[in-house]
Design a protein around this motif. Structure first.
Motif, short mmCIF file in Angstrom:
data_model
loop_
_atom_site.label_atom_id
_atom_site.label_comp_id
_atom_site.label_asym_id
_atom_site.label_seq_id
_atom_site.Cartn_x
_atom_site.Cartn_y
_atom_site.Cartn_z
N SER A 93 1.04 -1.84 -0.27
CA SER A 93 0.07 0.20 0.13
C SER A 93 0.93 1.26 0.11
CB SER A 93 -0.81 0.03 1.70
OG SER A 93 -0.04 -0.06 2.35
N TYR A 94 0.46 2.28 -0.24
CA TYR A 94 0.83 3.71 -0.76
C TYR A 94 0.60 3.99 0.51
CZ TYR A 94 2.43 7.99 -3.22
OH TYR A 94 3.02 9.54 -3.57
N TRP A 95 1.19 5.29 1.35
CA TRP A 95 0.63 6.09 2.44
C TRP A 95 -0.56 6.92 2.00
CZ3 TRP A 95 5.58 6.89 0.84
CH2 TRP A 95 5.76 8.02 0.39
N ARG A 96 0.06 8.03 1.23
CA ARG A 96 -0.61 9.18 0.69
C ARG A 96 -2.50 8.52 0.19
NH1 ARG A 96 2.91 12.90 0.53
NH2 ARG A 96 4.87 12.61 -0.04
N GLU A 97 -2.68 7.04 -0.33
CA GLU A 97 -3.76 7.16 -0.80
C GLU A 97 -4.14 5.55 0.56
OE1 GLU A 97 -2.89 5.73 -4.78
OE2 GLU A 97 -2.76 7.22 -4.98
N PHE A 98 -3.15 5.01 0.94
CA PHE A 98 -3.62 4.45 2.39
C PHE A 98 -4.27 4.81 3.56
CE2 PHE A 98 -3.19 0.07 4.72
CZ PHE A 98 -4.89 -0.07 3.88
N SER A 129 5.88 3.09 -3.24
CA SER A 129 5.90 3.87 -3.43
C SER A 129 4.79 4.33 -4.93
CB SER A 129 7.33 4.48 -3.95
OG SER A 129 7.97 3.51 -4.57
N ASN A 130 4.15 3.76 -5.08
CA ASN A 130 3.30 4.40 -6.30
C ASN A 130 3.75 4.40 -7.63
OD1 ASN A 130 0.60 5.24 -6.81
ND2 ASN A 130 1.13 7.80 -7.33
N TYR A 131 4.99 3.13 -7.38
CA TYR A 131 5.66 2.42 -8.07
C TYR A 131 6.68 3.35 -9.18
CZ TYR A 131 2.90 -1.35 -8.68
OH TYR A 131 2.00 -2.63 -8.23
N PRO A 136 6.23 13.44 -8.39
CA PRO A 136 7.05 14.11 -8.31
C PRO A 136 7.09 15.01 -6.75
CG PRO A 136 4.77 14.60 -8.87
CD PRO A 136 4.89 13.25 -8.85
N LEU A 137 6.17 14.40 -5.56
CA LEU A 137 6.14 15.04 -4.81
C LEU A 137 7.81 14.73 -3.98
CD1 LEU A 137 2.40 13.81 -3.33
CD2 LEU A 137 3.64 16.15 -4.39
N SER A 138 7.95 13.73 -3.78
CA SER A 138 10.00 14.01 -3.41
C SER A 138 10.77 14.14 -4.36
CB SER A 138 9.76 12.63 -2.65
OG SER A 138 9.24 12.44 -1.62
C1 LIG Z 1 -0.57 7.31 -8.19
O1 LIG Z 1 -0.33 7.00 -8.72
C2 LIG Z 1 -1.57 6.90 -9.48
C3 LIG Z 1 -1.62 6.03 -11.04
O2 LIG Z 1 -0.26 6.62 -12.17
C4 LIG Z 1 -1.33 8.87 -10.23
O3 LIG Z 1 -3.37 8.63 -10.71
C5 LIG Z 1 -2.32 8.89 -8.61
O4 LIG Z 1 -2.29 10.46 -9.08
C6 LIG Z 1 -0.60 9.26 -7.78
N1 LIG Z 1 -0.90 9.60 -6.56
C7 LIG Z 1 -0.21 11.03 -5.72
C8 LIG Z 1 -0.36 11.03 -4.23
O5 LIG Z 1 0.76 11.03 -6.33
#
Ligand SMILES: *[C@@H]1O[C@H](CO)[C@@H](O)[C@H](O)[C@H]1NC(C)=O
Ligand SMILES: *[C@@H]1O[C@H](CO)[C@@H](O)[C@H](O)[C@H]1NC(C)=O
Ligand SMILES: *[C@@H]1O[C@H](CO)[C@@H](O)[C@H](O)[C@H]1NC(C)=O
Ligand SMILES: *[C@@H]1O[C@H](CO)[C@@H](O)[C@H](O)[C@H]1NC(C)=O
Length: 511
Positions: A93-98, A129-131, A136-138
């Motif tokens: 899981s990716y913390w920003r979304e989870f 880390s959302n692949y 670009p956040l970090s």
């Molecule tokens: C995570 O990846 C998805 C799919 O590429 C994207 O839509 C989403 O904005 C990303 N989340 C963040 C927080 O960057």
């Protein structure tokens, strides 16, 4: 009047930004490195370049990871939050979304005017880390990954008896016979040198460069010349080769990652407790140390391009690695050997004193506020009662420990945790690496100067709740008489009071 203020303010702020040139930051992360470093007091290690950095800066000898597995530890370190806060105990899981949109170290530097760049393995790749390594956040630009990372688990090791290519644990190689004639950490070093040469002379923005090495993580793949520097005979030791007396089975790490390599499969090691044959034990230790020497050599090449007069350098690792202690290998446990990491801090603005060794018990979580403090950025507030805030940290700055050795600001406690799917080691589900939905037990662990205490308790992965009344096992080790944690004293009536006190500390931390 307002306009005058505005003009004055912008002139002043522009002037200050010109005057205050912030230092650059180089963050070096190794993968699975325990403190197998010569200057840390390990005579078996050959690490002349890391030793030089230690002489220039400060080194911490009691630093503990929050969970002895890659993705949770890295995301915890990089966000300054515990695994329980980012809700990550596996890779998925990716913390920003989870969990929540928590700010990371590089993101905070980026927000404060830094160019931030990631090379190699800083975030664990994939979902966590959302692949994108949280770009670009970090990061200011797309993270660099060596092209040969894709051969990580390919059969590229020459099997000595057969001459065939295998997926071995022990994998010294000849570069000319490797795909693309190179290895990931060599490519990362070249990319990092290139970045430093390009950026160092630019006076405008400071940079934070994070370089993540893959070694000494398994497979032990490195140019074979490093193996020749380490004789197997120096790795004989007297470690007891059995699980500690009184160890609850829930605590056991069955090192399934090591067992899955072709050369280890061939040894037919009994599951879950082993042991591994003596000859192989020596070889695993030898290859681990050779992999460390290999990375040290690359770090030396990287240092040729570092301007130490204006660059802060931090070197650390995501967690440790067992080399046969308690008859265990790999990580996946709450033992010191799996949790303890090296931490070296160098700053051009801090004078080094002859005694630059700091033995206070601290955590990887402390790196975020420490780095912010040393770089002189606006301090990040402590999370305490506002755990959901976007930017706050659960650790503490270690700067006062560096500048004032008598400093006693904080209780000396490090907290870690490890999940299990059940009380007995298993292959399905993998008890070393349970997925979130499989977790039924969490081992919470506290390390003080003298003790390590671990309570394995009930955990509900759908609600992220703990049940302190469901106790599946306890461990108590007294470091003053048992520094290698070989005697579980949890059942000793004489230590009941100490155990209850430590249990209470855990319950207060993880309520
Ligand atoms: C995570 O990846 C998805 C799919 O590429 C994207 O839509 C989403 O904005 C990303 N989340 C963040 C927080 O960057
Ligand atoms: C997360 O935080 C960043 C930085 O503050 C912000 O740019 C982004 O929009 C936030 N994302 C969400 C989903 O709130
Ligand atoms: C940076 O400066 C050094 C000397 O300070 C010089 O040798 C080097 O060529 C410069 N690099 C670039 C990319 O301008
Ligand atoms: C592997 O070990 C088990 C006992 O631990 C034994 O029964 C079996 O025959 C062994 N297999 C091989 C191929 O040696």
């Amino acid at each position: 009047m307002k306009l005058v203020y505005f003009v004055l303010f912008s002139v002043l702020s522009r002037a200050t930004s010109l005057i205050i040139k912030r230092p650059n930051v180089l963050l070096i992360m190794l993968d699975d490195l325990r403190p197998a470093i010569n200057a840390f007091g390990d005579p078996k290690a050959i690490t002349p370049n890391i030793d030089k950095l230690i002489k220039k800066g400060y080194y911490f000898t009691n630093v503990f990871a929050q969970q002895s597995i890659c993705a949770p530890s890295r995301n915890s370190l990089l966000t300054g939050r515990r695994p329980d806060t980012i809700r990550l105990y596996d890779f998925y899981s990716y913390w920003r979304e989870f969990a929540s949109n928590f700010t990371t170290i590089p993101q905070y530097f980026k927000q404060n005017g830094y160019i931030t760049h990631s090379i190699g393995k800083i975030f664990h790749p994939g979902v966590s880390s959302n692949y994108t390594d949280d770009y670009p956040l970090s990061w200011s630009n797309v993270p660099y990954h060596p092209s040969t990372e894709k051969y990580m688990n390919e059969p590229v090791c020459i099997d000595i008896p057969t001459g065939k290519l295998k997926k071995n644990l022990l994998c010294p190689v000849d570069l000319e016979l490797q795909p693309e004639n190179t290895l990931p950490d060599i490519q990362s070093t070249l990319a990092a040198k290139d970045f430093l040469q390009q950026r160092q002379n630019k006076t405008r923005e400071p940079f934070l460069l994070a370089v993540g090495y893959h070694k000494p993580h398994i497979p032990f793949k490195f140019p074979s010349k490093y193996l020749k520097m380490h004789r197997t005979s120096k790795f004989r030791n007297q470690d007891p080769d059995y699980p500690p007396y009184g160890l609850p089975t829930v605590a056991w790490n069955s090192y399934l990652d090591v067992r899955s390599r072709d050369d280890v499969i061939a040894l037919n090691i009994s599951y879950p407790f082993g042991p591994i044959r003596d000859e192989m034990k020596l070889k695993i230790r030898q290859h681990y140390y050779a992999a460390v020497t290999y990375v040290d050599d690359l770090i030396g090449q990287l240092f040729e391009d570092v301007d130490f007069s204006n660059t802060i350098v931090i070197l650390t690792s995501d967690h440790g690695w067992s080399l046969g202690e308690h008859a265990e290998w790999s990580k996946f446990s709450n033992y010191d050997v799996a949790l303890k990491v090296p931490l070296i801090v160098y700053s051009p603005d801090i004078k080094t004193v002859p005694n630059n060794k700091i033995d206070k018990v601290v955590e990887l979580l402390d790196i975020f506020p420490t780095l912010v403090d040393i770089a002189g950025l606006p301090p990040v507030t402590s999370c305490r009662d506002r755990i959901k805030a976007e930017t706050c940290v659960e650790g503490k700055s270690l700067l006062s420990y560096i500048t004032d050795p008598t400093c006693n600001d904080h209780p000396e406690e490090a907290f870690s945790q490890y999940p299990r799917p059940g009380t007995y080691p298993s292959v399905h589900p993998n008890s070393d690496k349970p997925k979130l939905y499989q977790i039924t037990i969490m081992g919470y662990s506290i390390r003080t100067k003298q003790y390590r205490y671990t309570a394995w308790i009930g955990f509900d992965p759908s609600k992220f709740t703990r049940d302190w009344t469901k106790l599946y096992g306890e461990e108590l080790y007294d470091h003053s008489i048992d520094p290698n944690e070989n005697m579980n004293l949890a059942e000793r009536p004489q230590l009941l009071e100490i155990k209850e006190h430590l249990n209470l500390r855990l319950q207060m931390k993880f309520c």
